[in-house]
Scaffold this motif. Structure first.
Motif, mmCIF file in Angstrom:
data_model
loop_
_atom_site.group_PDB
_atom_site.id
_atom_site.type_symbol
_atom_site.label_atom_id
_atom_site.label_comp_id
_atom_site.label_asym_id
_atom_site.label_seq_id
_atom_site.Cartn_x
_atom_site.Cartn_y
_atom_site.Cartn_z
ATOM 1 N N ASP A 65 -7.237 -1.626 15.399
ATOM 2 C CA ASP A 65 -7.721 -1.232 14.081
ATOM 3 C C ASP A 65 -6.544 -0.713 13.270
ATOM 4 N N SER A 66 -5.618 -1.613 12.964
ATOM 5 C CA SER A 66 -4.340 -1.177 12.392
ATOM 6 C C SER A 66 -4.507 -0.617 10.979
ATOM 7 N N GLY A 67 -5.657 -0.923 10.339
ATOM 8 C CA GLY A 67 -5.911 -0.360 9.017
ATOM 9 C C GLY A 67 -5.972 1.158 9.016
ATOM 10 N N ARG A 68 -6.222 1.759 10.176
ATOM 11 C CA ARG A 68 -6.315 3.219 10.255
ATOM 12 C C ARG A 68 -4.967 3.881 10.513
ATOM 13 N N LEU A 69 -3.940 3.088 10.728
ATOM 14 C CA LEU A 69 -2.609 3.672 10.983
ATOM 15 C C LEU A 69 -2.039 4.234 9.678
ATOM 16 N N PRO A 70 -1.174 5.255 9.777
ATOM 17 C CA PRO A 70 -0.547 5.784 8.562
ATOM 18 C C PRO A 70 0.220 4.688 7.831
ATOM 19 N N ALA A 71 0.027 4.620 6.520
ATOM 20 C CA ALA A 71 0.574 3.501 5.751
ATOM 21 C C ALA A 71 2.087 3.361 5.927
ATOM 22 N N ALA A 72 2.791 4.482 5.968
ATOM 23 C CA ALA A 72 4.256 4.416 6.026
ATOM 24 C C ALA A 72 4.754 3.816 7.340
ATOM 25 N N ALA A 73 3.953 3.906 8.396
ATOM 26 C CA ALA A 73 4.397 3.428 9.713
ATOM 27 C C ALA A 73 3.676 2.160 10.143
ATOM 28 N N ARG A 74 2.698 1.730 9.362
ATOM 29 C CA ARG A 74 1.809 0.651 9.810
ATOM 30 C C ARG A 74 2.556 -0.637 10.144
ATOM 31 N N LYS A 75 3.415 -1.062 9.220
ATOM 32 C CA LYS A 75 4.090 -2.341 9.407
ATOM 33 C C LYS A 75 4.940 -2.319 10.683
ATOM 34 N N SER A 76 5.653 -1.225 10.873
ATOM 35 C CA SER A 76 6.533 -1.132 12.035
ATOM 36 C C SER A 76 5.733 -1.066 13.336
ATOM 37 N N ILE A 77 4.599 -0.347 13.321
ATOM 38 C CA ILE A 77 3.778 -0.257 14.537
ATOM 39 C C ILE A 77 3.127 -1.608 14.840
ATOM 40 N N VAL A 78 2.653 -2.283 13.806
ATOM 41 C CA VAL A 78 2.013 -3.589 14.013
ATOM 42 C C VAL A 78 3.035 -4.613 14.530
ATOM 43 N N ASN A 79 4.216 -4.655 13.908
ATOM 44 C CA ASN A 79 5.222 -5.644 14.313
ATOM 45 C C ASN A 79 5.766 -5.353 15.706
#
Ligand code: MN3
Length: 210
Positions: A65-79
Motif C-alpha cells: 500500500d505504497s500510497g500510505r508511505l510518506p510522500a518525500a520517501a515514497r519513490k525511493s522506498i518503492v524503487n
C-alpha cells in the motif's frame, strides 16, 4: 522464515556462486547479487532511516500500500524496496539445472491455466521479448490458486493485494549482459532450465488462504 524488517540485510545466495553454470556464470551472478542487489538493500535502508514509524514494517507491508508511505520517501522506498523484493524472489527462483519441471499441484494448475508446460514456456518467452527496457516477468497466483503472468517495469512489484508472486525473471540488462550481451532470448531460455520448481510449488501452496 521470520519476516524481516528494517534494518534490512541482504540474503546470501541459496546456492554456491557457480551453481547456475553454464546458464549464468559466476561473474554475472556475483555482480548481480553482491553489487546490484546489495545496492537496493543499502538504498532501502537509507530511505527508511528517518522514518522510525516504518521500522516495524516488512517489505511486503511497505510495498502493498505504497500510497500510505510518506510522500518525500515514497519513490525511493518503492524503487529500492521493489528492487529488494524482486531480487530475493529471483535468486530463490533458481537452482542448478538438472532437467527440472513443474511438480504437484503447480504443474496441474499450469496445465489448467496455460494449456501445458510448453505453452507456459512460450508465453514466458513471448512476454519477455515484449518488455522494452528494464523490467520483470512474474508468475503470480491469486488466493484461489488461479495462475497468471504479468510484466512490471523498472523495480515495480505485482499488485500484492491481489496476487502472490511464485517466481520471476529479471530482464534488466545487468542480469545477463556480461555473459549474453544482446542475446536476451538465449538468457530467457537458459533461465527456464534453472527454475526451482520445488520452491515455486511451496510458494504456490503457501499462497492459499492468505
Ligand atoms: Mn537485477
Amino acid at each position: 522464515m521470520k519476516p524481516e524488517t528494517y534494518y534490512f540485510v541482504a540474503r546470501p545466495l541459496p546456492y554456491e556462486p557457480d551453481a547456475l553454470v553454464p546458464v549464468l556464470d559466476e561473474k554475472t551472478l556475483y555482480f548481480h547479487h553482491d553489487k546490484h542487489y546489495q545496492t537496493y538493500v543499502n538504498n532501502l535502508n537509507n530511505a527508511l532511516a528517518d522514518y522510525p514509524e516504518l521500522h516495524n514494517c516488512t517489505l511486503r507491508e511497505l510495498l502493498i500500500d505504497s500510497g500510505r508511505l510518506p510522500a518525500a520517501a515514497r519513490k525511493s522506498i518503492v524503487n529500492n524496496g521493489g528492487g529488494v523484493y524482486n531480487h530475493e524472489l529471483y535468486f530463490d527462483s533458481m537452482q542448478t539445472p538438472m532437467g527440472q519441471c513443474p511438480e504437484g499441484s503447480l504443474k496441474d494448475s499450469i496445465d489448467r491455466d496455460f494449456g501445458s508446460y510448453k505453452e507456459w514456456r512460450d508465453e514466458l518467452k513471448s512476454l519477455a521479448a515484449s518488455v522494452f527496457g528494464s523490467g520483470w516477468v512474474h508468475l503470480i497466483t491469486d488466493k484461489y490458486g488461479k495462475l497468471d503472468m504479468c510484466i512490471t517495469r523498472n523495480q515495480d512489484v505485482p499488485n500484492l493485494k491481489e496476487w502472490t508472486p511464485i517466481l520471476n525473471l529479471d530482464l534488466w540488462e545487468h542480469a545477463y549482459y556480461l555473459q549474453y550481451q544482446n542475446r536476451r532470448l538465449d538468457y530467457v531460455e537458459g533461465f527456464i532450465r534453472l527454475i526451482n520448481w520445488r520452491k515455486a510449488l511451496r510458494r504456490y501452496e503457501d499462497a492459499f488462504g492468505k
